[in-house]
Motif scaffolding. Structure first.
Motif, short mmCIF file in Angstrom:
data_model
loop_
_atom_site.label_atom_id
_atom_site.label_comp_id
_atom_site.label_asym_id
_atom_site.label_seq_id
_atom_site.Cartn_x
_atom_site.Cartn_y
_atom_site.Cartn_z
N THR A 58 -3.48 1.51 -3.08
CA THR A 58 -4.16 1.39 -1.79
C THR A 58 -4.92 2.68 -1.54
O THR A 58 -4.59 3.71 -2.11
N ARG A 80 -15.86 0.62 5.62
CA ARG A 80 -14.56 0.74 4.99
C ARG A 80 -13.77 1.84 5.68
O ARG A 80 -14.17 2.99 5.67
N ARG A 138 -8.66 -4.34 2.97
CA ARG A 138 -8.70 -5.16 1.76
C ARG A 138 -9.25 -6.57 1.99
O ARG A 138 -9.22 -7.41 1.09
N GLY A 149 -5.60 2.49 5.84
CA GLY A 149 -5.41 1.06 5.99
C GLY A 149 -4.59 0.71 7.22
O GLY A 149 -3.44 1.12 7.34
N GLU A 187 0.67 -7.60 3.50
CA GLU A 187 0.29 -6.34 2.85
C GLU A 187 0.75 -5.14 3.65
O GLU A 187 0.74 -4.02 3.17
#
Lengths: 255, 344
Positions: B342, A86, A138, A90, B7
């Motif tokens: 997020t 992970r 995600r 992002g 996204e």
């Protein structure tokens, strides 16, 4: 492209992890590396990727010692697909794939339209182009693994080294990802993949390399090498091999 | 076959946001000249500023020119520069250490600077002396952190962070000791005031000196803005891609440290900017440093200029800007934390 490993020996704190390991593989091969924990699967990969310089023996790529190939050139021959993790921040799927092309992008530069096109082609090849604007963090495990493989393809290396790519995936995704990897090897990529599932090796690989703690390694075609005896030797459990019309099933006995 | 669900923001959107931020900064920059006890109309502000570049017939009084060029311009420039630098440093440290809580003072740059400034005030060094000493001790502290951190075994990133905490507390103890022995009638208040952070009394000369290290750090980071994304990969992943992250990491740390040290040296402790603004910008343009870094530089400048305008005009007495950034920054960060969807 041809990969030759000759008498590879690696010791960690005076105990040998790999001892006189030799094998060969070339484009189109799908080699599964199996063996118990600590047998040296990851160590073997790290030697091939030139992460660990102090090993004994020689690793050759088309006849050239990999120690004599610069990191940038080596990265255009061999790519590494790590186990999924992970990320802290992002990044979009497209940005993740573009990072795989950094070796070809000048230090003060950024990816241009042609790099973006190549990255999209790589995503398309793995069937995940529709995810390009998604946040990588995600995605499901299977999707993340396919994106990381797309990154390796965008890197333009012909040899793909994968450290347990299926270990974090659910049942369905394991087989979807393996199917995609098999297709890549049929297109001419050399795939080196480690797995904890002999069944995967039996069903998908073209060759198996069995590493055994302390003992000599075995190499050969999956249906020749994978036997109840080998399973007993490697993992210390009994297993039955059931032949069915659509392939052989390895059934471990209840302990 | 494009996915309808998006996204992340597209490159075009990111460019648009950056252009908007640049426009906002420009407008705020001009409007900031109008604030202050002495009234100068906007038309004259623009003419005075332009007169420095192209010859313009003088329609303003000399007092207006002094207020705009000698008093307001250096302060506005410094607020923009410090905000820009602290945010850029924060983004770089967060990326290098893959830690969303990393901030410009994480490697002890701020506590080193504070000790340097306090020591210089104790030794009756002038304003320049304080700045130079703050800068020197700031760099020294980061150098020590790096030296200790790279000599340990195991996870180097973790040990560098831990070394940062330790060296910081050492320098903080040093600062406390200096405060203890300082003359309580004039030195102690001077030290305390410096530690609170302030941009008051900035001169053009001072801005000129600070500009050299700041510009060096900002330009290098800006040029590396895409590449520093690679620092979020594990070392082995990056190596397999053909990238030497060791050099890249060192370069990013050096630039971020240079930015922090020179900011703290001229403005004292201004906390929170380098932590809150990067996170706000992550929400705006995402975590790709190619866009995050320019957006952060602009937003940091806007934020600190705005806060400095408040600090000099809110009350009849100037409020140290460090107090205001903490009052605004901490609650805002808590707000961001509680409504995050997020991973920040």
């Amino acid at each position: 492209m041809k990969l030759q490993v000759e008498n590879l020996t690696y010791e960690y704190q005076d105990s040998p992890i790999l001892k006189n390991l030799s094998f060969e593989a070339e484009s189109g091969d799908f080699i599964c590396v199996i063996g118990p924990n600590g047998a040296g699967k990851s160590t073997l990969f790290r030697c091939i990727l030139n992460f660990l310089p102090d090993y004994g023996g020689t690793i050759r790529l088309d006849g050239r010692n990999i120690k004599e190939i610069g990191p940038r050139e080596l990265s255009s021959c061999i790519s590494y697909i790590p186990q999924i993790h992970r990320p802290t921040f992002g990044y979009s799927v497209l940005d993740t794939v573009l990072m795989g092309m950094a070796g070809r992008i000048a230090v003060f530069s950024k990816p241009g339209p042609s790099e973006i096109r190549e990255a999209e082609q790589a995503l398309d090849k793995m069937g995940v182009l529709r995810l390009e604007d998604r946040d990588f963090a995600r995605l499901s495990g299977g999707e993340q693994q396919l994106v990381l493989i797309a990154r390796a393809i965008a890197q333009k290396a012909q040899i793909l080294v994968m450290d347990e790519p299926t270990s974090a995936l659910d049942y369905g995704n394991q087989y979807r990802v393996l199917g995609q990897i098999r297709e890549l090897s049929e297109q001419g990529y050399l795939v080196l993949l480690s797995t904890h599932h002999p069944q995967h090796a039996l069903q998908y690989s073209t060759g198996v390399l069995a590493l055994n703690k302390g003992g000599p390694a075995l190499q050969g075609a999956p249906e020749e090498i994978l036997t109840p005896r080998l399973i007993r030797k490697l993992y210390g459990i009994e297993a039955e091999f059931l032949k069915t019309p659509s392939g052989t099933v390895i059934l471990p006995k209840r302990q | 076959m494009k996915n309808a669900k998006r996204e992340t923001i597209s490159n075009r959107q990111a460019h648009r946001i950056i252009a908007l931020l640049a426009g906002a900064l420009f407008v705020l920059f001009l409007l900031s000249f109008l604030l202050g006890r002495f009234d100068v109309p906007l038309r004259e502000v623009i003419r005075i500023l332009l007169s420095r570049i192209i010859p313009i017939r003088q329609t303003w009084t000399d007092r207006m020119a002094v207020a705009v060029i000698n008093i307001r311009l250096p302060r506005i420039l410094l607020a923009c520069l410090v905000g820009c630098c602290l945010t850029a440093a924060g983004i770089s440290y967060q990326t290098v250490f893959q830690n969303p809580m990393a901030a410009p003072d994480i490697l002890g740059a701020s506590s080193g600077a504070c000790f340097g400034a306090a020591l210089a005030i104790l030794l009756h060094a002038g304003r320049v002396g304080v700045t130079v000493s703050a800068f020197a001790f700031s760099m020294l502290s980061v150098f020590l952190v790096y030296l200790v951190g790279s000599r340990t075994r195991g996870n180097r990133i973790m040990s560098i962070l831990l070394a940062g905490v330790m060296i910081s507390s050492l320098f903080s103890a040093g600062t406390s000791y200096v405060k203890l022995v300082a003359d309580p009638t004039n030195q102690l208040p001077a030290i305390t005031y410096w530690l609170m952070g302030s941009l008051s009394g900035a001169t053009l000369n001072q801005v000129g000196y600070a500009l050299i290290p700041m510009a060096a750090g900002l330009i290098i980071l800006f040029l590396l803005r895409w590449r520093i994304n690679l620092l979020t990969l594990s070392g082995e992943e990056a190596k397999a891609i053909g990238v030497n992250t060791g050099r890249l990491r060192l370069c990013a740390i050096l630039c971020a440290t240079l930015l922090t040290a020179s900011s703290v040296a001229v403005s004292g402790m201004i906390g929170w900017v380098g932590l809150v603004i990067p996170h706000l910008c992550r929400k705006l343009v995402g975590s790709n440093c190619r866009f995050l870094l320019p957006a952060g530089m602009l937003f940091g400048a806007i934020f600190l200029l705005l806060v400095d305008n408040l600090s000099r005009n809110l009350l009849s007495v100037e409020i140290p800007i460090g107090i205001l950034t903490a009052f605004i920054g901490a609650p805002f960060f808590l707000f961001l934390m509680t409504r995050r969807e997020t991973p920040v």
